[in-house]
Design a protein around this motif. Structure first.
Motif, PDB file in Angstrom:
ATOM      1  N   PHE A  24       0.831  -1.203   0.000  1.00 41.09           N
ATOM      2  CA  PHE A  24       0.000   0.000   0.000  1.00 41.09           C
ATOM      3  C   PHE A  24       0.867   1.255   0.000  1.00 41.09           C
ATOM      4  O   PHE A  24       0.608   2.203  -0.743  1.00 41.09           O
ATOM      5  N   THR A  25       1.923   1.266   0.799  1.00 45.38           N
ATOM      6  CA  THR A  25       2.834   2.411   0.842  1.00 45.38           C
ATOM      7  C   THR A  25       3.529   2.609  -0.500  1.00 45.38           C
ATOM      8  O   THR A  25       3.667   3.742  -0.982  1.00 45.38           O
ATOM      9  N   GLU A  26       3.960   1.506  -1.120  1.00 45.64           N
ATOM     10  CA  GLU A  26       4.576   1.606  -2.445  1.00 45.64           C
ATOM     11  C   GLU A  26       3.590   2.151  -3.474  1.00 45.64           C
ATOM     12  O   GLU A  26       3.962   2.967  -4.325  1.00 45.64           O
ATOM     13  N   ALA A  27       2.337   1.710  -3.393  1.00 43.21           N
ATOM     14  CA  ALA A  27       1.320   2.183  -4.339  1.00 43.21           C
ATOM     15  C   ALA A  27       1.090   3.680  -4.192  1.00 43.21           C
ATOM     16  O   ALA A  27       0.966   4.396  -5.193  1.00 43.21           O
ATOM     17  N   ILE A  28       1.038   4.169  -2.970  1.00 43.19           N
ATOM     18  CA  ILE A  28       0.857   5.603  -2.736  1.00 43.19           C
ATOM     19  C   ILE A  28       2.046   6.383  -3.294  1.00 43.19           C
ATOM     20  O   ILE A  28       1.875   7.413  -3.958  1.00 43.19           O
ATOM     21  N   ALA A  29       3.258   5.887  -3.034  1.00 44.12           N
ATOM     22  CA  ALA A  29       4.458   6.574  -3.533  1.00 44.12           C
ATOM     23  C   ALA A  29       4.462   6.616  -5.060  1.00 44.12           C
ATOM     24  O   ALA A  29       4.778   7.651  -5.658  1.00 44.12           O
ATOM     25  N   LEU A  30       4.107   5.509  -5.707  1.00 48.27           N
ATOM     26  CA  LEU A  30       4.057   5.484  -7.163  1.00 48.27           C
ATOM     27  C   LEU A  30       2.965   6.401  -7.704  1.00 48.27           C
ATOM     28  O   LEU A  30       3.169   7.089  -8.709  1.00 48.27           O
TER      29      LEU A  30
END
Length: 52
Positions: A24-30
């Motif tokens: 989820f954190t990676e998705a937000i950053a992307l």
């Protein structure tokens, strides 16, 4: 992926929750990163094509 963060000692439920949190954190950053790149490219393209 869990081994990379040293979280293999967690229970299965905790590992699953941690993995979901990381993804989820990676998705937000992307999402934020691609949004910024898109806006920059869009503005540069409009200027190049003589738009507003």
């Amino acid at each position: 992926m869990i081994e990379m963060f040293g979280l293999e000692a967690l229970s299965n439920s905790a590992q699953a929750a941690t993995t979901v949190g990381i993804v989820f954190t990676e998705a937000i950053a992307l999402y934020i990163g691609y949004g910024a790149v898109t806006q920059i490219v869009h503005q540069a393209t409009r200027e190049f094509l003589g738009g507003e």
